[in-house]
Each structure stands twice: as structure tokens, then as C-alpha cells.
Design a protein around this motif. Structure first.
Motif, PDB file in Angstrom:
ATOM      1  N   LEU A   1       1.034  -1.059   0.683  1.00  0.00           N
ATOM      2  CA  LEU A   1       0.549   0.068   0.288  1.00  0.00           C
ATOM      3  C   LEU A   1       0.922   1.377  -0.089  1.00  0.00           C
ATOM      4  N   LYS A   2       1.804   1.069   0.254  1.00  0.00           N
ATOM      5  CA  LYS A   2       3.313   2.764   0.641  1.00  0.00           C
ATOM      6  C   LYS A   2       3.613   2.293  -0.796  1.00  0.00           C
ATOM      7  N   GLN A   3       3.992   1.989  -1.735  1.00  0.00           N
ATOM      8  CA  GLN A   3       5.232   1.779  -2.662  1.00  0.00           C
ATOM      9  C   GLN A   3       4.520   1.747  -4.231  1.00  0.00           C
ATOM     10  N   GLU A   4       2.821   0.394  -3.947  1.00  0.00           N
ATOM     11  CA  GLU A   4       2.470   0.599  -5.405  1.00  0.00           C
ATOM     12  C   GLU A   4       2.620   1.508  -6.460  1.00  0.00           C
ATOM     13  N   ASN A   5       2.098   1.220  -7.858  1.00  0.00           N
ATOM     14  CA  ASN A   5       1.581   2.500  -7.892  1.00  0.00           C
ATOM     15  C   ASN A   5      -0.378   2.330  -8.259  1.00  0.00           C
ATOM     16  N   VAL A   6      -0.565   4.049  -7.752  1.00  0.00           N
ATOM     17  CA  VAL A   6      -1.797   3.635  -7.110  1.00  0.00           C
ATOM     18  C   VAL A   6      -2.804   3.101  -7.988  1.00  0.00           C
ATOM     19  N   GLY A   7      -3.151   3.342  -9.803  1.00  0.00           N
ATOM     20  CA  GLY A   7      -4.311   3.227  -9.954  1.00  0.00           C
ATOM     21  C   GLY A   7      -3.959   1.375 -10.356  1.00  0.00           C
ATOM     22  N   LYS A   8      -3.105   1.009 -10.488  1.00  0.00           N
ATOM     23  CA  LYS A   8      -2.423  -0.132 -10.297  1.00  0.00           C
ATOM     24  C   LYS A   8      -3.206  -1.265  -8.945  1.00  0.00           C
ATOM     25  N   LEU A   9      -2.860  -0.327  -7.781  1.00  0.00           N
ATOM     26  CA  LEU A   9      -3.672  -1.454  -6.543  1.00  0.00           C
ATOM     27  C   LEU A   9      -4.938  -0.529  -7.016  1.00  0.00           C
ATOM     28  N   PHE A  10      -5.910   0.096  -7.023  1.00  0.00           N
ATOM     29  CA  PHE A  10      -6.768   0.417  -7.022  1.00  0.00           C
ATOM     30  C   PHE A  10      -7.065  -0.860  -7.629  1.00  0.00           C
ATOM     31  N   ARG A  11      -6.668  -0.508  -9.046  1.00  0.00           N
ATOM     32  CA  ARG A  11      -7.878  -2.499  -9.916  1.00  0.00           C
ATOM     33  C   ARG A  11      -7.414  -3.228  -9.110  1.00  0.00           C
ATOM     34  N   GLN A  12      -6.717  -3.818  -8.681  1.00  0.00           N
ATOM     35  CA  GLN A  12      -6.119  -4.944  -7.877  1.00  0.00           C
ATOM     36  C   GLN A  12      -6.985  -4.908  -6.608  1.00  0.00           C
ATOM     37  N   TYR A  13      -7.547  -3.600  -6.021  1.00  0.00           N
ATOM     38  CA  TYR A  13      -9.084  -4.144  -5.202  1.00  0.00           C
ATOM     39  C   TYR A  13      -9.765  -3.762  -5.787  1.00  0.00           C
ATOM     40  N   PHE A  14     -10.306  -3.492  -6.585  1.00  0.00           N
ATOM     41  CA  PHE A  14     -11.644  -2.697  -7.019  1.00  0.00           C
ATOM     42  C   PHE A  14     -12.301  -4.399  -7.735  1.00  0.00           C
ATOM     43  N   PHE A  15     -11.723  -4.493  -9.057  1.00  0.00           N
ATOM     44  CA  PHE A  15     -12.644  -6.035  -9.301  1.00  0.00           C
ATOM     45  C   PHE A  15     -12.588  -7.242  -8.341  1.00  0.00           C
ATOM     46  N   PRO A  16     -12.020  -7.809  -7.864  1.00  0.00           N
ATOM     47  CA  PRO A  16     -12.270  -8.641  -6.888  1.00  0.00           C
ATOM     48  C   PRO A  16     -13.174  -8.015  -6.043  1.00  0.00           C
ATOM     49  N   THR A  17     -13.110  -6.984  -5.382  1.00  0.00           N
ATOM     50  CA  THR A  17     -14.066  -6.356  -4.436  1.00  0.00           C
ATOM     51  C   THR A  17     -15.529  -6.864  -5.451  1.00  0.00           C
ATOM     52  N   LEU A  18     -15.329  -5.987  -6.334  1.00  0.00           N
ATOM     53  CA  LEU A  18     -16.907  -5.581  -7.202  1.00  0.00           C
ATOM     54  C   LEU A  18     -17.194  -7.034  -7.192  1.00  0.00           C
ATOM     55  N   LEU A  19     -16.586  -8.416  -7.461  1.00  0.00           N
ATOM     56  CA  LEU A  19     -17.424  -9.342  -8.319  1.00  0.00           C
ATOM     57  C   LEU A  19     -18.090 -10.192  -6.971  1.00  0.00           C
ATOM     58  N   GLY A  20     -16.959  -9.888  -5.791  1.00  0.00           N
ATOM     59  CA  GLY A  20     -17.538  -9.905  -3.761  1.00  0.00           C
ATOM     60  C   GLY A  20     -18.866  -9.572  -3.000  1.00  0.00           C
ATOM     61  N   MET A  21     -18.565  -8.404  -4.156  1.00  0.00           N
ATOM     62  CA  MET A  21     -20.288  -6.722  -3.887  1.00  0.00           C
ATOM     63  C   MET A  21     -21.252  -7.329  -4.213  1.00  0.00           C
ATOM     64  N   LEU A  22     -21.015  -7.880  -5.725  1.00  0.00           N
ATOM     65  CA  LEU A  22     -22.003  -8.369  -6.824  1.00  0.00           C
ATOM     66  C   LEU A  22     -22.435  -9.839  -6.650  1.00  0.00           C
ATOM     67  N   GLY A  23     -21.577 -10.636  -5.748  1.00  0.00           N
ATOM     68  CA  GLY A  23     -22.168 -12.023  -5.250  1.00  0.00           C
ATOM     69  C   GLY A  23     -23.046 -12.113  -4.456  1.00  0.00           C
ATOM     70  N   MET A  24     -22.960 -10.744  -3.106  1.00  0.00           N
ATOM     71  CA  MET A  24     -23.541 -10.883  -1.814  1.00  0.00           C
ATOM     72  C   MET A  24     -24.849 -10.199  -2.906  1.00  0.00           C
ATOM     73  N   SER A  25     -24.724  -9.233  -2.954  1.00  0.00           N
ATOM     74  CA  SER A  25     -26.057  -9.038  -3.618  1.00  0.00           C
ATOM     75  C   SER A  25     -27.397 -10.364  -4.619  1.00  0.00           C
ATOM     76  N   ALA A  26     -26.581 -10.825  -5.411  1.00  0.00           N
ATOM     77  CA  ALA A  26     -27.464 -12.227  -5.892  1.00  0.00           C
ATOM     78  C   ALA A  26     -27.406 -13.500  -5.609  1.00  0.00           C
ATOM     79  N   VAL A  27     -27.436 -13.278  -3.849  1.00  0.00           N
ATOM     80  CA  VAL A  27     -27.598 -13.926  -2.739  1.00  0.00           C
ATOM     81  C   VAL A  27     -28.996 -13.884  -2.905  1.00  0.00           C
ATOM     82  N   THR A  28     -29.035 -12.495  -2.646  1.00  0.00           N
ATOM     83  CA  THR A  28     -30.799 -12.104  -2.696  1.00  0.00           C
ATOM     84  C   THR A  28     -31.729 -11.650  -3.408  1.00  0.00           C
ATOM     85  N   ALA A  29     -30.705 -11.478  -4.462  1.00  0.00           N
ATOM     86  CA  ALA A  29     -31.569 -11.654  -6.340  1.00  0.00           C
ATOM     87  C   ALA A  29     -32.400 -12.525  -6.825  1.00  0.00           C
TER      88      ALA A  29
END
Length: 455
Positions: A7-35
Motif C-alpha cells: 500500500l505504500k509504494q505500489e502504483n496507485v492506479g494498479k493498487l486500485f484495480r487489484q482491489y476493485f475487481f475482486p471487491t466488485l465481484l464479491g459485492m455483486l455476489g453478495m447482492s446476488a444471494v438476495t436477487a
């Protein structure tokens, strides 16, 4: 270990992508339970089943909000502790957060199980819907302990450097729920009870995976054994109070969803009866997906922002903020376009389009969708304020979109423009809040520039 992120030295854009796509899929998976529940219920029980579930959802949203408040708060505090090398303090905060939400959830579950009729009527169930509301509630509510464990633990797992595991935890829950929903509702014919039981079992699996990881396998945030004495209790209450203050806007975010559904259920019941609540229920199955997109952006940026804020690296903090807000606007425009142009497709997943509830939903969805861009933008901006410990700003804007603007919109707009006004209540509240946030950003940046030039 391979999943760990710098979190200290990695490129910010790359870090965000590494967090965002797994987090988005996980979050959508949580919503899919109810849907998925809703899709199977719509085709098995009908629009009354969807309406019954929608009656319960506001309480579920509030409980999720408590989990997100505690998880976000402990994640921000733990991030700052980790950035300063205080590993035991970070672990203690996560442990305290999990114990707190367990106690709160257990108390609520007990009250709902003991007083199911009173709970259903309080939430706005009509006499016709009350038996269905009770059937779903009593088979679903016992799993809320596992649900809230997941809500808190996923923050800690991502902060521990394992966003892919957090994603997997959510996707396993969603996949198992699909299989069990089909099995319980069609071959076994268990109706609403089957949908609730499927959700309970799949949620329990996800919650256990998350807690077992933190208890046994976490790199830096492994759970501690709590000390049982008065001094520890006093320190725990102090820590929890601070965590809850930081994460309070996350609770208000979920409370906004709860208010949206609670007020919508009552207003639609008043104007259009059970069919109106069924139509609103269909549309509201998609609202958590929009909420989770905004949440995924905010939670992906949060570890990067909080960690670098703790280090005093303001440039990296602002770079992350900019990337997150741009992502929010793009995601919002895409979702608004899809749901505005093709409302019959999402509605048709749940019920036959000839159904009266479906007709009401198809007519209203394009108006409702006009609020999605501001909805996602607001969640992202509030998440930023939360991450840099601007608690007052985060709380004010969360209150604005959830209470100060949303409730008056629900009460006044239908009086002025009829049924269309019910659908526009959320968009009006979200777009006004977005304007307030943009104005606040402009004022703060202007003041910062003046302070720099004065030095």
C-alpha cells in the motif's frame, strides 16, 4: 502471502484495480444471494412472495449497516495502526468489532423470533402478506449472525492483503445459494421457507470461511483471545465508540436503503396496494447491486487512502480519491443507461411481464434509474471522507441522502406529481446530495489553496 499488496509504494492506479475487481465481484455476489431468492420466489410463489421479502429487507439492511459501520471503522483504525507498526492494536480492533456485532445481532434475532407478528405489522405487512412475511423471516433471521460476520470480516480480509479471498468468500455464498434455491423451491417445493433456508445455509458457509481465515490464517490481522476483565471492557467500549464514529456513515448508507424500502413499501401500499409493493420489491432487488457498486469503489479505495493518510502521503491519497470518483461516474452512467433503456428485461427476470406488478415496475424503472449515477458517486465520496477521518462531513452527507432529503421526497413528490413522484423520490434526494458534495469539495479545495498561498 502471494496476494499481499504494498500500500505504500505500489502504483496507485494498479493498487486500485487489484482491489476493485475482486471487491466488485464479491459485492455483486453478495447482492446476488438476495436477487436469486427473488427470481425463484417470483416464478414459484409470485409477486406476493417478492412483496413479503421486501417487507423484511429494511431490517436486514439495518443489520448489514451495523456490520459495514463496524467493519469500515475498524478497517480505518487498523489501517492506521498497521501503517505505524502497531500490529497487536490492529488485531485487537478487528477482534472487538466481531464480538460487538455478534452480541447486537443475537439480541435483535431473539426479539424478532419471540415477536414475529408484531415485527411483521411494524414493518408494514398487510393482513394478506403477514403469513408470508413470518414464514420467510423465521427461516432467514437465524443466519444473520453469519451475515454480519461476513460484513465485518471482508473489510479485515482485504486489509490483510487478500482481496481475492474476500471475493471468493462472497462468490461461494452466491453460487451455493443458487443451487440450494433451485433444490428447495422446485424439486422439493418448499416455497418461501425454501428460499429463506437456502439463503441461511449459504450465508453460514460464507461467514464461517471468513471467520476461520481471520482466526487461523490471517497474515497480520489474526484474531486475538479477548481478556475478560473490567479494564479490557472499558478499553473495548472506547475503541468500539471510535470505530462506530468513523464508520457511522456506512451505517447511514445502509439506513438509506432501509428508509428507501420502508418508505417505498408504505407509500406504494397506500397508493397501489399489494401490487404496488410487489412492483417496488422487483425494482428494489436491483438497488443493492447499485449500492454494492458504490460500496465496492469506496471499499477498494479505503485501504489505500487510510494507509497513506496515516503515513501523511497526501499526494497518493488524492490520486486514489480521483480514480475512485471517476470510476463512480462511469459505473453510474452505464447502469443508468442500461436500466433506463431496457426496463422490461430486468423486471421479466422476476415475474411474467403480463403481471400487474410487472407493468407498474416497467413503467417506473426508467424514473428510478435516473438516480443511480449520483447514488454511486455519493457512496464513493462519503467513503473518502470516512477514510481520512472527516467524520462530520461523511455523516452530514449520509444523513442528507438518507433522511433529510429522502423522507420529504417520498412524502411530497407523490402529492405533487402522482405515482411518478414515488419513483423519483430516491433520484431527487441523491442528485441534491451530489450537488452538496461537489459544492463542499470546491469550498474545501479553495480554502486549502488560500492557506498554501498565505504561507
Amino acid at each position: 502471502m502471494k496476494d499481499a499488496l504494498d500500500l505504500k509504494q505500489e502504483n496507485v492506479g494498479k493498487l486500485f484495480r487489484q482491489y476493485f475487481f475482486p471487491t466488485l465481484l464479491g459485492m455483486l455476489g453478495m447482492s446476488a444471494v438476495t436477487a436469486v431468492d427473488g427470481i425463484f420466489v417470483g416464478h414459484s410463489v409470485g409477486s406476493d412472495g417478492i412483496a413479503a421479502i421486501n417487507i423484511i429487507v429494511p431490517v436486514l439492511m439495518l443489520m448489514t449497516g451495523i456490520g459495514l459501520m463496524t467493519g469500515a471503522g475498524c478497517s480505518v483504525v487498523a489501517s492506521i495502526h498497521l501503517s505505524r507498526g502497531r500490529f497487536n492494536a490492529a488485531r485487537l480492533n478487528v477482534t472487538q468489532a466481531l464480538l460487538f456485532v455478534t452480541v447486537i445481532t443475537a439480541l435483535l434475532i431473539t426479539a424478532m423470533v419471540v415477536f414475529p407478528d408484531r415485527t411483521g405489522r411494524l414493518l408494514g405487512a398487510s393482513p394478506h402478506l403477514l403469513p408470508l412475511v413470518k414464514e420467510y423471516m423465521l427461516w432467514n433471521v437465524l443466519s444473520w449472525i453469519f451475515m454480519i460476520w461476513t460484513a465485518v470480516s471482508l473489510f479485515a480480509i482485504r486489509l490483510d492483503g487478500a482481496p481475492k479471498l474476500a471475493m471468493a468468500c462472497s462468490l461461494i455464498t452466491a453460487g451455493l445459494n443458487v443451487i440450494l434455491d433451485w433444490l428447495f423451491m422446485f424439486p422439493l417445493g418448499w416455497g418461501l421457507m425454501g428460499a429463506a433456508f437456502a439463503t441461511s445455509l449459504s450465508t453460514a458457509v460464507g461467514g464461517l470461511i471468513a471467520v476461520i481465515y481471520l482466526a487461523l490464517y490471517a497474515r497480520r490481522l489474526r484474531l486475538l483471545r479477548p481478556k475478560l476483565n473490567l479494564t479490557s471492557l472499558r478499553l473495548t467500549l472506547r475503541n468500539l465508540g471510535y470505530q462506530c464514529r468513523i464508520g457511522s456513515s456506512a451505517l447511514l448508507g445502509e439506513a438509506t436503503m432501509a428508509v428507501l424500502m420502508f418508505m417505498g413499501n408504505r407509500i406504494f401500499m397506500h397508493y397501489l396496494g399489494d401490487d404496488g409493493v410487489g412492483a417496488f420489491g422487483i425494482v428494489c432487488y436491483y438497488a443493492p447491486f447499485i449500492f454494492m457498486v458504490g460500496n465496492a469503489i469506496a471499499q477498494s479505495a479505503q485501504p489505500i487512502i487510510s494507509y497513506n493518510f496515516g503515513l501523511g502521503a497526501r499526494k497518493r491519497t488524492r490520486e486514489t480519491e480521483t480514480i475512485a470518483l471517476l470510476t463512480a461516474v462511469v459505473c453510474g452512467l452505464v447502469t443508468t443507461a442500461v436500466f433506463s433503456l431496457y426496463p422490461d428485461l430486468p423486471v421479466g427476470l422476476f415475474v411474467d411481464l403480463q403481471n400487474r406488478a410487472a407493468e407498474i415496475a416497467v413503467a417506473g424503472f426508467p424514473f428510478f434509474a435516473t438516480g443511480f449515477t449520483a447514488f454511486i458517486f455519493n457512496l464513493t465520496a462519503i467513503g473518502y471522507f470516512q477514510s481520512v477521518e472527516r467524520i462530520r462531513a461523511a455523516t452530514l452527507f449520509a444523513l442528507s441522502r438518507g433522511f433529510l432529503l429522502l423522507i420529504p421526497s417520498f412524502l411530497l413528490l407523490p402529492c405533487w406529481i402522482g405515482i411518478r413522484g414515488i419513483w423519483l423520490a430516491m433520484p431527487v434526494a441523491e442528485n441534491l446530495t451530489a450537488l452538496l458534495i461537489v459544492a463542499f469539495y470546491y469550498i474545501v479545495r479553495h480554502q486549502e489553496k488560500k492557506q498554501k498561498s498565505a504561507r
